[in-house]
Write an enzyme that holds these catalytic residues in place. Structure first.
Site, PDB file in Angstrom:
ATOM      1  N   HIS A  24     105.726   8.399 -16.519  1.00  0.00           N
ATOM      2  CA  HIS A  24     105.897   9.231 -18.296  1.00  0.00           C
ATOM      3  C   HIS A  24     104.946   8.491 -18.979  1.00  0.00           C
ATOM      4  O   HIS A  24     105.078   8.298 -19.946  1.00  0.00           O
ATOM      5  CB  HIS A  24     107.000   9.566 -18.655  1.00  0.00           C
ATOM      6  CG  HIS A  24     107.993   8.679 -17.830  1.00  0.00           C
ATOM      7  ND1 HIS A  24     107.979   7.018 -18.782  1.00  0.00           N
ATOM      8  CD2 HIS A  24     109.556   8.025 -18.166  1.00  0.00           C
ATOM      9  CE1 HIS A  24     109.063   7.010 -18.779  1.00  0.00           C
ATOM     10  NE2 HIS A  24     109.897   6.913 -18.460  1.00  0.00           N
ATOM     11  N   HIS A  78     122.278   3.151 -13.230  1.00  0.00           N
ATOM     12  CA  HIS A  78     120.978   3.790 -14.573  1.00  0.00           C
ATOM     13  C   HIS A  78     120.692   5.330 -14.084  1.00  0.00           C
ATOM     14  O   HIS A  78     120.903   5.577 -12.115  1.00  0.00           O
ATOM     15  CB  HIS A  78     119.930   2.883 -14.687  1.00  0.00           C
ATOM     16  CG  HIS A  78     118.682   3.740 -16.098  1.00  0.00           C
ATOM     17  ND1 HIS A  78     119.190   4.497 -16.199  1.00  0.00           N
ATOM     18  CD2 HIS A  78     117.707   3.601 -15.777  1.00  0.00           C
ATOM     19  CE1 HIS A  78     118.469   5.161 -17.033  1.00  0.00           C
ATOM     20  NE2 HIS A  78     117.278   4.284 -16.513  1.00  0.00           N
ATOM     21  N   GLU A  80     118.367   7.227 -14.546  1.00  0.00           N
ATOM     22  CA  GLU A  80     117.052   8.102 -14.478  1.00  0.00           C
ATOM     23  C   GLU A  80     116.836   8.567 -13.155  1.00  0.00           C
ATOM     24  O   GLU A  80     117.318   7.604 -12.149  1.00  0.00           O
ATOM     25  CB  GLU A  80     116.277   7.272 -15.458  1.00  0.00           C
ATOM     26  CG  GLU A  80     114.996   8.326 -15.595  1.00  0.00           C
ATOM     27  CD  GLU A  80     113.967   7.634 -16.077  1.00  0.00           C
ATOM     28  OE1 GLU A  80     113.826   5.919 -16.836  1.00  0.00           O
ATOM     29  OE2 GLU A  80     112.670   8.188 -16.734  1.00  0.00           O
ATOM     30  N   ASP A  82     114.071   8.138 -11.308  1.00  0.00           N
ATOM     31  CA  ASP A  82     113.300   7.169 -10.403  1.00  0.00           C
ATOM     32  C   ASP A  82     114.529   6.394  -9.563  1.00  0.00           C
ATOM     33  O   ASP A  82     114.149   5.636  -8.258  1.00  0.00           O
ATOM     34  CB  ASP A  82     112.713   5.987 -11.172  1.00  0.00           C
ATOM     35  CG  ASP A  82     113.048   5.913 -12.454  1.00  0.00           C
ATOM     36  OD1 ASP A  82     114.058   6.239 -13.078  1.00  0.00           O
ATOM     37  OD2 ASP A  82     112.573   4.283 -12.443  1.00  0.00           O
ATOM     38  N   HIS A 145     117.655   0.596 -19.686  1.00  0.00           N
ATOM     39  CA  HIS A 145     116.787   1.475 -20.725  1.00  0.00           C
ATOM     40  C   HIS A 145     117.198   3.069 -21.326  1.00  0.00           C
ATOM     41  O   HIS A 145     116.812   3.689 -21.955  1.00  0.00           O
ATOM     42  CB  HIS A 145     115.451   1.756 -19.544  1.00  0.00           C
ATOM     43  CG  HIS A 145     114.482   2.971 -20.122  1.00  0.00           C
ATOM     44  ND1 HIS A 145     114.126   3.419 -18.851  1.00  0.00           N
ATOM     45  CD2 HIS A 145     113.614   3.183 -21.099  1.00  0.00           C
ATOM     46  CE1 HIS A 145     113.317   4.666 -19.601  1.00  0.00           C
ATOM     47  NE2 HIS A 145     112.988   4.445 -21.052  1.00  0.00           N
ATOM     48  N   ASP A 164     116.700  -1.917 -14.508  1.00  0.00           N
ATOM     49  CA  ASP A 164     115.533  -1.366 -15.771  1.00  0.00           C
ATOM     50  C   ASP A 164     114.823  -2.651 -16.256  1.00  0.00           C
ATOM     51  O   ASP A 164     113.667  -2.842 -16.620  1.00  0.00           O
ATOM     52  CB  ASP A 164     115.142  -0.529 -16.232  1.00  0.00           C
ATOM     53  CG  ASP A 164     114.713   1.132 -16.234  1.00  0.00           C
ATOM     54  OD1 ASP A 164     114.556   1.017 -15.243  1.00  0.00           O
ATOM     55  OD2 ASP A 164     114.465   2.058 -17.050  1.00  0.00           O
ATOM     56  N   TYR A 192     105.185  -3.307 -18.829  1.00  0.00           N
ATOM     57  CA  TYR A 192     106.298  -2.914 -18.438  1.00  0.00           C
ATOM     58  C   TYR A 192     107.368  -2.867 -19.519  1.00  0.00           C
ATOM     59  O   TYR A 192     108.032  -1.816 -20.149  1.00  0.00           O
ATOM     60  CB  TYR A 192     107.212  -3.544 -17.446  1.00  0.00           C
ATOM     61  CG  TYR A 192     108.907  -2.700 -17.099  1.00  0.00           C
ATOM     62  CD1 TYR A 192     108.934  -1.863 -15.770  1.00  0.00           C
ATOM     63  CD2 TYR A 192     109.287  -3.260 -17.499  1.00  0.00           C
ATOM     64  CE1 TYR A 192     109.746  -1.302 -15.627  1.00  0.00           C
ATOM     65  CE2 TYR A 192     111.125  -1.842 -17.201  1.00  0.00           C
ATOM     66  CZ  TYR A 192     110.879  -1.257 -16.547  1.00  0.00           C
ATOM     67  OH  TYR A 192     111.936  -0.718 -15.872  1.00  0.00           O
ATOM     68  N   HIS A 225     112.766  -2.128 -10.346  1.00  0.00           N
ATOM     69  CA  HIS A 225     111.886  -2.238 -10.456  1.00  0.00           C
ATOM     70  C   HIS A 225     110.951  -3.352  -9.657  1.00  0.00           C
ATOM     71  O   HIS A 225     111.157  -4.314 -10.758  1.00  0.00           O
ATOM     72  CB  HIS A 225     111.034  -1.229 -11.154  1.00  0.00           C
ATOM     73  CG  HIS A 225     111.342  -0.057 -11.599  1.00  0.00           C
ATOM     74  ND1 HIS A 225     110.984   0.862 -10.395  1.00  0.00           N
ATOM     75  CD2 HIS A 225     111.761   0.710 -13.037  1.00  0.00           C
ATOM     76  CE1 HIS A 225     111.249   1.970 -11.532  1.00  0.00           C
ATOM     77  NE2 HIS A 225     112.011   1.753 -12.395  1.00  0.00           N
TER      78      HIS A 225
HETATM   79 FE1  FEO Z   1     114.571   4.300 -16.585  1.00  0.00          FE
HETATM   80 FE2  FEO Z   1     113.563   3.191 -13.434  1.00  0.00          FE
HETATM   81  O1  FEO Z   1     114.372   3.772 -14.828  1.00  0.00           O
END
Ligand code: FEO
Length: 396
Positions: A24, A78, A80, A82, A145, A164, A192, A225
Site C-alpha cells: 500500500h 491482526h 489485515e 497479509d 497497526h 506488525d 518499516y 514480518h
Molecule cells: Fe497491518 Fe502486516 O499488516
C-alpha cells in the site's frame, strides 16, 4: 522453506514473499515474509495466518510438524489481509474449536469474511489461555497497526509474538536477527517504522510502557514480518522508544522536484549552506526516489526543506504525492521551509509552505521563490538560507 523450530515445540511455519514490491504505497523492494507460528502442546495453536496466495506454503509447513486437522486454536493477532487472507481456507481445512482474537478483531473478521458462524473467542489485555505446558498471555495493541491488533506472549518461552510490531519488510532465507547484516536489518526496521507506525508513535510509547509495567521477560520477539529478534531484543526496543519519541539528529532532508533544473539548482545551494554548518544532508529528487525511502530519512531528521517548480498554478504532482503521504504519517518535531522556481504565477512554494504548516513544521524562513532561472545572487541567497537553517539545527 520448511518449518523451523524457534523455541521448544514452537515452529515458524510462515511464507516468504520474494516478489512483493509494493505494500500500500511502501516500496518493499526486498520482498517480505508473512510469519506464522505453530505451538504444539496438549493443545495445538496456530498464531497468525498468511496472505491468501501463500496458503499452500503455510499448509505444507504445518504438515511438516503436525496434521493441520489437529490444530485446536487459531489465534488471529491482526486482521489485515497479509495475515488473514488465507483464513477462510485454513478454517475449512482445520475446523478449529476456537478462533481467538480481540473484540475489535472479531468485528473486523466478520466485516472481512462475513462468517459470523465461526467459533470466535474474544480476549482482552491480560487474559491468558493454557495450551497445556505453555500459557499464552494476550496484550491488546490498538493501532499497532490496526484497532484489532494484539500481541501474544508465551511466558514459559519468554517469547513475544508481536504481529506488525518490530517487523521489517525483507525476504530472507535466514530467520533470526543475528544471521543477517546488522545495519541492513536496522535500516529495514526503521523503514518499516517510518512508513507503517510513525503516526501511531504516541500509542507505541504507551505500549512500551505497558510491556514494562506488565514485567514481561522477553528473550525473543517474533514479528509477523521479517527476521525474529533474539540477539538484539534490547536494541530494537530502544530503537522503538527513540523512533516513537521522534528524537532527531543534526540532519536535514531536502526534497524537490524540478522542471528545467532551476529548483534543483536552488536545492543544491541550500544543501551547500546546510553542509557548511556541519548538518548531515540527505537530498532527494522526487523523480528518482521513492516516497517510502524518503520517509525513512525523515524519521530522525530535524529539518524538512521542500521545493517544487510551479506547474499549472500548483506544485509538481510528485511533490503533492509525498506531501499527502507524509501528512498521513504525522512526523513531529521538525523545522523547515519551502522553495521553488516559477515562470509567472508561482504558487508551488506557497502551497508547500501551507502543507508544512498544516503538519506543524516550524517555518524558519518564509518560502523562497525564484523567477525562471536563478542568478548567481539568487543562489547565494539559497546558500544563506541553508546556512541560517543549519545554524539553528546545530544550536539544538
Ligand atoms: Fe497491518 Fe502486516 O499488516
Amino acid at each position: 522453506m520448511q518449518s523451523f523450530e524457534i523455541k521448544p515445540n514452537v515452529h515458524w511455519v510462515g511464507a516468504i514473499d520474494w516478489n512483493i514490491r509494493d505494500f500500500h504505497g511502501y516500496s518493499t523492494n526486498k520482498g517480505s515474509t508473512y510469519n506464522a507460528f505453530l505451538v504444539k502442546d496438549e493443545k495445538v495453536a496456530l498464531f497468525d495466518i498468511v496472505k491468501k496466495p501463500f496458503v499452500s506454503e503455510l499448509l505444507h509447513n504445518i504438515h511438516a510438524v503436525v496434521d493441520p486437522g489437529k490444530i485446536d486454536y487459531l489465534i488471529v493477532n491482526h486482521v489485515e489481509m497479509d495475515h488473514s487472507g488465507a483464513l477462510p481456507e485454513i478454517v475449512e481445512r482445520v475446523k478449529p474449536s476456537k478462533i481467538i482474537c480481540s473484540e475489535m478483531g472479531k468485528k473486523a473478521l466478520i466485516e472481512h469474511y462475513h462468517r459470523s458462524d465461526w467459533p470466535y473467542q474474544t480476549v482482552k489485555s491480560g487474559e491468558t489461555l493454557s495450551l497445556g505446558n505453555k500459557t499464552v498471555q494476550f496484550l491488546e495493541t490498538r493501532m499497532v497497526h490496526w484497532p484489532d491488533s494484539m500481541f501474544s506472549y508465551l511466558a514459559e518461552d519468554r517469547l513475544l509474538i508481536s504481529s506488525d510490531g518490530f517487523g521489517q519488510h525483507w525476504a530472507t532465507s535466514e530467520r533470526f536477527d543475528d544471521q543477517v547484516d546488522h545495519s541492513e536489518l536496522f535500516s529495514h526496521a526503521a523503514k518499516y517504522y517510518a512508513n507503517i507506525l510513525l503516526l501511531y508513535s504516541p500509542l507505541v510509547q504507551k505500549l512500551l510502557g505497558n510491556v514494562q509495567k506488565m514485567g514481561l521477560e522477553i528473550d525473543m520477539i517474533a514479528p509477523d514480518h521479517g527476521l525474529l529478534w533474539r540477539s538484539h531484543v534490547g536494541e530494537i526496543i530502544n530503537a522503538y522508544d527513540e523512533w516513537s519519541r521522534q528524537t532527531f539528529k543534526n540532519k536535514a532532508v531536502v526534497i524537490y522536484d524540478t522542471m528545467w533544473h532551476s529548483t534543483e539548482s536552488m536545492a543544491k545551494s541550500i544543501a551547500r549552506g546546510l553542509m557548511q554548518e556541519g548538518v548531515i544532508v540527505k537530498m532527494f529528487n522526487l523523480q528518482f526516489s521513492h516516497r517510502s525511502d524518503i520517509l525513512t530519512e525523515v524519521l530522525d531528521a530535524r529539518a524538512l526543506i521542500m521545493g517544487s517548480a510551479t506547474l499549472n498554478n500548483g506544485m509538481l504532482p510528485r511533490m503533492a504525492d509525498i506531501l499527502c503521504y507524509m501528512k498521513g504519517l504525522k512526523p513531529l518535531n521538525k523545522m523547515g521551509f519551502a522553495f521553488g522556481s516559477y515562470g509567472w504565477s508561482g504558487e508551488a512554494a506557497k502551497s508547500i509552505q501551507e502543507a508544512l504548516e498544516e503538519m506543524k513544521v516550524e517555518i524558519v524562513e518564509p518560502c523562497l521563490r525564484v523567477k525562471f532561472v536563478p542568478t548567481h545572487d539568487d543562489l547565494k541567497q539559497c546558500v544563506e538560507m541553508g546556512r541560517k537553517t543549519g545554524k539553528r539545527i546545530m544550536a539544538g
